[in-house]
Write a protein that holds these residues in place. Structure first.
Motif, PDB file in Angstrom:
ATOM      1  N   ASN A  58       0.813  -1.207   0.000  1.00 27.96           N
ATOM      2  CA  ASN A  58       0.000   0.000   0.000  1.00 27.96           C
ATOM      3  C   ASN A  58       0.851   1.263   0.000  1.00 27.96           C
ATOM      4  N   GLU A  59       1.926   1.259   0.765  1.00 27.29           N
ATOM      5  CA  GLU A  59       2.801   2.431   0.793  1.00 27.29           C
ATOM      6  C   GLU A  59       3.442   2.666  -0.570  1.00 27.29           C
ATOM      7  N   TYR A  60       3.830   1.579  -1.217  1.00 29.61           N
ATOM      8  CA  TYR A  60       4.421   1.704  -2.551  1.00 29.61           C
ATOM      9  C   TYR A  60       3.397   2.226  -3.554  1.00 29.61           C
ATOM     10  N   LEU A  61       2.170   1.714  -3.477  1.00 31.93           N
ATOM     11  CA  LEU A  61       1.119   2.160  -4.389  1.00 31.93           C
ATOM     12  C   LEU A  61       0.769   3.626  -4.159  1.00 31.93           C
ATOM     13  N   LYS A  62       0.826   4.077  -2.911  1.00 32.31           N
ATOM     14  CA  LYS A  62       0.583   5.495  -2.628  1.00 32.31           C
ATOM     15  C   LYS A  62       1.645   6.368  -3.307  1.00 32.31           C
ATOM     16  N   ALA A  63       2.889   5.892  -3.269  1.00 32.26           N
ATOM     17  CA  ALA A  63       3.972   6.648  -3.905  1.00 32.26           C
ATOM     18  C   ALA A  63       3.753   6.734  -5.414  1.00 32.26           C
TER      19      ALA A  63
END
Length: 232
Positions: free
Chosen positions: A32-37
């Motif tokens: 999720n953190e990667y997708l937010k980036a």
């Protein structure tokens, strides 16, 4: 043996495979953190001649992205040149002169203000690949589409770099003024770069002074994303 790792032998060489104690779920916080980036990375044209991070941190980011971005047969032909200060400004002076000489007046009238905006930002990252590095691979595997694969490698390197800069609070946009006749050659001559280097893109970056423009999205499911097979 390293804790949490298992040792295997392959062709006489030992290597260790890590054991992951946490099994990812469908709601994986890491993903999720990667997708937010990915979602927050946008094209930004309103850039100040300032940076949110030090030059040494920028260098560290470029070192990591060029080191870990994949390439076919691990050829590592990608090259990066970082231009700051007067060198950055010189690049966009070259682009302006080349555009004025080669483009119709009405087209230059549209591009001129954009070029001035690029010059007024903090820095530019130039992305190349090295034909000399690729030559032995092409000779050994003449039927393989290395030029196409290099284009893929360039795209991955550029997006990794762009994402990392965005996470540090910098804005960026990617340009391709190497379409202008003679531009790439003047760039190589000015900075005494190898004739074997092929210029792919110019990433302009700096501290954002405005946000991205509006962006719409087509339907994904059934149009841009198709799934076949068992969906268990």
């Amino acid at each position: 043996m390293v804790p949490g790792c298992t040792s295997h032998t392959s062709k006489g060489r030992n290597f260790r495979r890590p054991k992951f104690t946490r099994k990812p779920t469908q709601d994986s916080a890491m993903a999720n953190e990667y997708l937010k980036a990915i979602a927050s990375r946008r094209t930004i044209y309103a850039l100040a001649k300032e940076s949110t991070i030090s030059v040494s941190r920028i260098q560290e980011i470029l070192t990591e992205t060029i080191k870990h971005s994949p390439s076919s047969y691990n050829n590592q032909a990608q090259r990066i040149v970082l231009l700051l200060g007067t060198d950055h400004e010189k690049l966009w002076e070259i682009a302006d002169e080349t555009a004025k000489k080669n483009l119709p007046e009405e087209v230059y009238g549209y591009l001129g203000p954009k070029l001035a905006g690029f010059r007024a930002s903090y820095g530019t990252i130039l992305f190349f690949d090295d034909a000399a590095t690729m030559k032995p691979y092409k000779e050994k595997h003449p039927g393989m589409p290395f030029d196409q694969w290099n284009t893929h490698s360039q795209g991955m390197l550029q997006i990794h770099t762009w994402d990392a800069l965005e996470l540090e609070g910098l804005g960026a946009n990617v340009q391709h003024f190497d379409f202008l006749p003679g531009f790439a050659q003047v760039v190589k001559d000015n900075w005494k770069l190898s004739e074997d280097w092929n210029l792919h893109a110019q990433m302009v970056f700096g501290k954002p002074t405005g946000g991205p423009g509006p962006k719409s999205f087509d339907d994904i499911d059934g149009k841009r994303l198709l799934i076949f097979g068992d969906k268990r």
